[in-house]
Design a protein around this motif. Sequence first.
Motif, PDB file in Angstrom:
ATOM      1  N   ASP A  50      53.712   5.395  52.325  1.00  0.00           N
ATOM      2  CA  ASP A  50      54.664   5.234  51.223  1.00  0.00           C
ATOM      3  C   ASP A  50      54.349   6.215  50.102  1.00  0.00           C
ATOM      4  O   ASP A  50      55.246   6.800  49.493  1.00  0.00           O
ATOM      5  CB  ASP A  50      54.627   3.806  50.677  1.00  0.00           C
ATOM      6  N   LEU A  51      53.057   6.385  49.820  1.00  0.00           N
ATOM      7  CA  LEU A  51      52.661   7.307  48.748  1.00  0.00           C
ATOM      8  C   LEU A  51      53.118   8.718  49.067  1.00  0.00           C
ATOM      9  O   LEU A  51      53.679   9.410  48.198  1.00  0.00           O
ATOM     10  CB  LEU A  51      51.138   7.267  48.577  1.00  0.00           C
ATOM     11  N   VAL A  52      52.885   9.173  50.286  1.00  0.00           N
ATOM     12  CA  VAL A  52      53.294  10.534  50.664  1.00  0.00           C
ATOM     13  C   VAL A  52      54.803  10.696  50.518  1.00  0.00           C
ATOM     14  O   VAL A  52      55.288  11.703  49.977  1.00  0.00           O
ATOM     15  CB  VAL A  52      52.842  10.841  52.103  1.00  0.00           C
ATOM     16  N   ARG A  53      55.550   9.710  50.980  1.00  0.00           N
ATOM     17  CA  ARG A  53      57.009   9.787  50.885  1.00  0.00           C
ATOM     18  C   ARG A  53      57.460   9.823  49.419  1.00  0.00           C
ATOM     19  O   ARG A  53      58.331  10.619  49.041  1.00  0.00           O
ATOM     20  CB  ARG A  53      57.629   8.579  51.592  1.00  0.00           C
ATOM     21  N   GLN A  54      56.850   9.001  48.571  1.00  0.00           N
ATOM     22  CA  GLN A  54      57.231   8.965  47.157  1.00  0.00           C
ATOM     23  C   GLN A  54      56.838  10.253  46.435  1.00  0.00           C
ATOM     24  O   GLN A  54      57.579  10.745  45.571  1.00  0.00           O
ATOM     25  CB  GLN A  54      56.600   7.746  46.492  1.00  0.00           C
ATOM     26  N   LEU A  55      55.684  10.805  46.787  1.00  0.00           N
ATOM     27  CA  LEU A  55      55.269  12.065  46.162  1.00  0.00           C
ATOM     28  C   LEU A  55      56.187  13.213  46.566  1.00  0.00           C
ATOM     29  O   LEU A  55      56.527  14.069  45.732  1.00  0.00           O
ATOM     30  CB  LEU A  55      53.821  12.385  46.539  1.00  0.00           C
ATOM     31  N   ASP A  56      56.590  13.243  47.827  1.00  0.00           N
ATOM     32  CA  ASP A  56      57.548  14.264  48.260  1.00  0.00           C
ATOM     33  C   ASP A  56      58.844  14.163  47.454  1.00  0.00           C
ATOM     34  O   ASP A  56      59.407  15.178  47.029  1.00  0.00           O
ATOM     35  CB  ASP A  56      57.854  14.104  49.750  1.00  0.00           C
ATOM     36  N   GLY A  57      59.307  12.929  47.240  1.00  0.00           N
ATOM     37  CA  GLY A  57      60.518  12.743  46.463  1.00  0.00           C
ATOM     38  C   GLY A  57      60.340  13.146  45.012  1.00  0.00           C
ATOM     39  O   GLY A  57      61.231  13.756  44.408  1.00  0.00           O
ATOM     40  N   LEU A  58      59.170  12.828  44.438  1.00  0.00           N
ATOM     41  CA  LEU A  58      58.899  13.178  43.037  1.00  0.00           C
ATOM     42  C   LEU A  58      58.853  14.692  42.859  1.00  0.00           C
ATOM     43  O   LEU A  58      59.443  15.243  41.906  1.00  0.00           O
ATOM     44  CB  LEU A  58      57.575  12.544  42.607  1.00  0.00           C
ATOM     45  N   GLY A  60      60.256  16.898  44.814  1.00  0.00           N
ATOM     46  CA  GLY A  60      61.589  17.434  45.069  1.00  0.00           C
ATOM     47  C   GLY A  60      62.511  17.356  43.868  1.00  0.00           C
ATOM     48  O   GLY A  60      63.414  18.188  43.718  1.00  0.00           O
ATOM     49  N   SER A  61      62.279  16.383  43.001  1.00  0.00           N
ATOM     50  CA  SER A  61      63.133  16.230  41.821  1.00  0.00           C
ATOM     51  C   SER A  61      62.590  16.956  40.591  1.00  0.00           C
ATOM     52  O   SER A  61      63.258  17.004  39.559  1.00  0.00           O
ATOM     53  CB  SER A  61      63.298  14.743  41.498  1.00  0.00           C
ATOM     54  N   PHE A  62      61.394  17.522  40.687  1.00  0.00           N
ATOM     55  CA  PHE A  62      60.792  18.211  39.540  1.00  0.00           C
ATOM     56  C   PHE A  62      61.397  19.604  39.407  1.00  0.00           C
ATOM     57  O   PHE A  62      61.417  20.374  40.384  1.00  0.00           O
ATOM     58  CB  PHE A  62      59.275  18.295  39.733  1.00  0.00           C
ATOM     59  N   PRO A  63      61.875  19.994  38.226  1.00  0.00           N
ATOM     60  CA  PRO A  63      62.570  21.279  38.083  1.00  0.00           C
ATOM     61  C   PRO A  63      61.662  22.500  38.123  1.00  0.00           C
ATOM     62  O   PRO A  63      62.145  23.622  38.303  1.00  0.00           O
ATOM     63  CB  PRO A  63      63.255  21.146  36.719  1.00  0.00           C
ATOM     64  N   GLY A  64      60.345  22.322  37.949  1.00  0.00           N
ATOM     65  CA  GLY A  64      59.439  23.469  37.938  1.00  0.00           C
ATOM     66  C   GLY A  64      58.617  23.566  39.204  1.00  0.00           C
ATOM     67  O   GLY A  64      58.893  22.920  40.206  1.00  0.00           O
ATOM     68  N   GLY A  65      57.595  24.413  39.158  1.00  0.00           N
ATOM     69  CA  GLY A  65      56.668  24.543  40.269  1.00  0.00           C
ATOM     70  C   GLY A  65      55.474  23.628  40.070  1.00  0.00           C
ATOM     71  O   GLY A  65      55.097  23.318  38.932  1.00  0.00           O
ATOM     72  N   ALA A  66      54.859  23.213  41.178  1.00  0.00           N
ATOM     73  CA  ALA A  66      53.734  22.284  41.077  1.00  0.00           C
ATOM     74  C   ALA A  66      52.749  22.526  42.203  1.00  0.00           C
ATOM     75  O   ALA A  66      53.135  22.661  43.365  1.00  0.00           O
ATOM     76  CB  ALA A  66      54.226  20.834  41.116  1.00  0.00           C
ATOM     77  N   GLY A  67      51.488  22.587  41.851  1.00  0.00           N
ATOM     78  CA  GLY A  67      50.390  22.596  42.824  1.00  0.00           C
ATOM     79  C   GLY A  67      49.666  21.267  42.715  1.00  0.00           C
ATOM     80  O   GLY A  67      49.148  20.923  41.642  1.00  0.00           O
ATOM     81  N   ILE A  68      49.648  20.517  43.800  1.00  0.00           N
ATOM     82  CA  ILE A  68      49.132  19.146  43.778  1.00  0.00           C
ATOM     83  C   ILE A  68      48.002  19.007  44.790  1.00  0.00           C
ATOM     84  O   ILE A  68      48.086  19.519  45.911  1.00  0.00           O
ATOM     85  CB  ILE A  68      50.247  18.118  44.104  1.00  0.00           C
ATOM     86  N   TRP A  69      46.981  18.264  44.405  1.00  0.00           N
ATOM     87  CA  TRP A  69      45.885  17.915  45.310  1.00  0.00           C
ATOM     88  C   TRP A  69      45.474  16.478  44.994  1.00  0.00           C
ATOM     89  O   TRP A  69      45.056  16.170  43.883  1.00  0.00           O
ATOM     90  CB  TRP A  69      44.698  18.849  45.105  1.00  0.00           C
ATOM     91  N   ILE A  70      45.631  15.592  45.978  1.00  0.00           N
ATOM     92  CA  ILE A  70      45.266  14.183  45.812  1.00  0.00           C
ATOM     93  C   ILE A  70      44.307  13.831  46.943  1.00  0.00           C
ATOM     94  O   ILE A  70      44.601  14.096  48.116  1.00  0.00           O
ATOM     95  CB  ILE A  70      46.504  13.276  45.839  1.00  0.00           C
ATOM     96  N   ALA A  71      43.176  13.223  46.593  1.00  0.00           N
ATOM     97  CA  ALA A  71      42.145  12.993  47.608  1.00  0.00           C
ATOM     98  C   ALA A  71      41.364  11.724  47.317  1.00  0.00           C
ATOM     99  O   ALA A  71      41.245  11.279  46.167  1.00  0.00           O
ATOM    100  CB  ALA A  71      41.192  14.190  47.672  1.00  0.00           C
ATOM    101  N   ASP A  72      40.848  11.154  48.377  1.00  0.00           N
ATOM    102  CA  ASP A  72      39.822  10.121  48.311  1.00  0.00           C
ATOM    103  C   ASP A  72      38.496  10.855  48.493  1.00  0.00           C
ATOM    104  O   ASP A  72      38.307  11.531  49.511  1.00  0.00           O
ATOM    105  CB  ASP A  72      40.053   9.106  49.430  1.00  0.00           C
ATOM    106  N   PRO A  73      37.571  10.766  47.544  1.00  0.00           N
ATOM    107  CA  PRO A  73      36.320  11.534  47.664  1.00  0.00           C
ATOM    108  C   PRO A  73      35.538  11.251  48.942  1.00  0.00           C
ATOM    109  O   PRO A  73      34.728  12.070  49.360  1.00  0.00           O
ATOM    110  CB  PRO A  73      35.525  11.103  46.422  1.00  0.00           C
ATOM    111  N   SER A  74      35.786  10.097  49.561  1.00  0.00           N
ATOM    112  CA  SER A  74      35.044   9.756  50.770  1.00  0.00           C
ATOM    113  C   SER A  74      35.659  10.335  52.029  1.00  0.00           C
ATOM    114  O   SER A  74      35.106  10.171  53.120  1.00  0.00           O
ATOM    115  CB  SER A  74      34.953   8.229  50.905  1.00  0.00           C
TER     116      SER A  74
END
Length: 578
Positions: A50-58, A60-74
Amino acid sequence: MRPVKSLSNGETSAARGRYLSWVRRVGLAVAVYLVIALSLPAPARASTSDLVRQLDGLIGSFPGGAGIWIADPSIATPLFAHDPEEQVIAASLYKLGVLTEAERRVDAGELHYTDTITIEPEDITADGSFENAGTQLTLDAALEAMITVSDNGAALALWHILGGANIDATLEKAGVKNFHVAFDDTEDNWATPHAIGTFFTLLAKRQLISPAASDRMLTRLERQQINDRLPAQLPPGVVIAHKTGNLSGVTHDAGIIYTKTGPRVVVAMTWDALDEDAANFISSLGSLVYSSNLEPAANARYQVAKTPIAVDVGTESRVIVPITNIGARAWTSTAAGAIGLMWELRNAQGALLTSSAKPQPLPPLLPNQTQNVGIAIAVPQQAGTYTVTIGLTDASGTALASAGAATASFSLRAHQPYLITAQVGMPHTLHRGEASLLVVNYGALAGATDRPLSIGWRVVDPRNNRTVQQGSSPVGMFKVGATGTFYDAFVAPNSLGTYKLIYELRDDTVSVSEPVTTTVEILGPRTYPDEGLPAPSSELGATPTATPRFQFPTITIPKPSIDIPFLHGSSPRPSPTP
């Protein structure tokens, strides 16, 4: 490189103005949102997919460019990434590199928090410098200002002292690649989202420079005062260690959000968007990550014994535990997918006595596969009952329990070494409250002194498995190194009917044999003379002249091997057949 040439290292006046205006508007919007939210049901926690799907949607709706990195340290691979290798102007994120080099030198004793830093005229920028030229700050105060309020004067003073080349070398050695701090005023500070993510992952695992240095940096980043982005939509009290960055055309925030299921590294570097749009986008991203129930790097189900496992004191006992991979990822024997197991042993008061020196590698397992794993546990010298807790670790040895991975516990009953040979003759038919002959053959109990032995017993109602009576009966004084036979009286419990009798030999209060279960019938008192035979003598240990109406089953209790296999709910050894 995305997307602009930076002329200063701080937040511009225009950006500051837009920020203040945005804060005033968002303050009203947040108040309205809270009123509405209080009347709505709490949103359901999202899964990883669900998180991946919601982030893709977010995104997609952002008007600028974005570099994103989300991680679990483990987990070695990111949970989500978008344009992770894009080289982006770092803005004030470069101050993370300055902080790292300063803390490295503090660790090495080359600098001290009490050392004095002077703000020179060349350190002053048109915006974001809060001290006048000539101001002197301690190193500690300069680092605090640089991180918590993004003070450019303190940051540039430290940059001039530490040197961009030294900062880059320290980051590279620490394992942070593609993070460049300018060598002089002709260069830009830039980094990739992946690099910033690596920085915060190492920090979360306390592996950046040293555990002590990591702790100091985390504590300082948790005191961040610019909180209009990642923390803006988080519930009150959520801990977040982060750093922001602003220049004309770029808006960043990156850090560690401590969720209920463990820390999450979140990096958001944006460009070609209005500050207000970028801040709203980043705060929404932080909220999504916090509310998502992300699975740990690995998870397991353990089949452990429900009853205490008998072990000798002062030994290394090997317990076999079937372990099932219940996670979504396969375990490997090496590299990032390797999973380990650690244990800790506590006494009856809950005090930690010992633990595994390092994680024990687990075998490769696909999801839903099970394998028996032998765990070598150091048993204390003192007899007693101990609790062992086992749990998983990731490839770096970090425990996964805090991220939601399951643990399991079982008990060890540590006792003096068992009798090498012991035969107990327990009658099948008993008479309530009366003595029956008990025969115990013994031999070779380890120890230095003669000690008394006894039979500990309890009567269990087979209809409900409840103990209806329990006690102990003396057997005799054991002579070290001797062998022989005890003849003693066993007084039957004050019950009538068919019961399970569970008994064991004891050295004082410590068991020296495993429990044996047999079925006994407890009848009423005997009637004398019985079948024309005289009543038995009441003298303890006397041999009766009548033929008893029971047989003496012979029960052999060998010394246990060092391996103690067990299955869930089963006895370490099969009970003898009466």
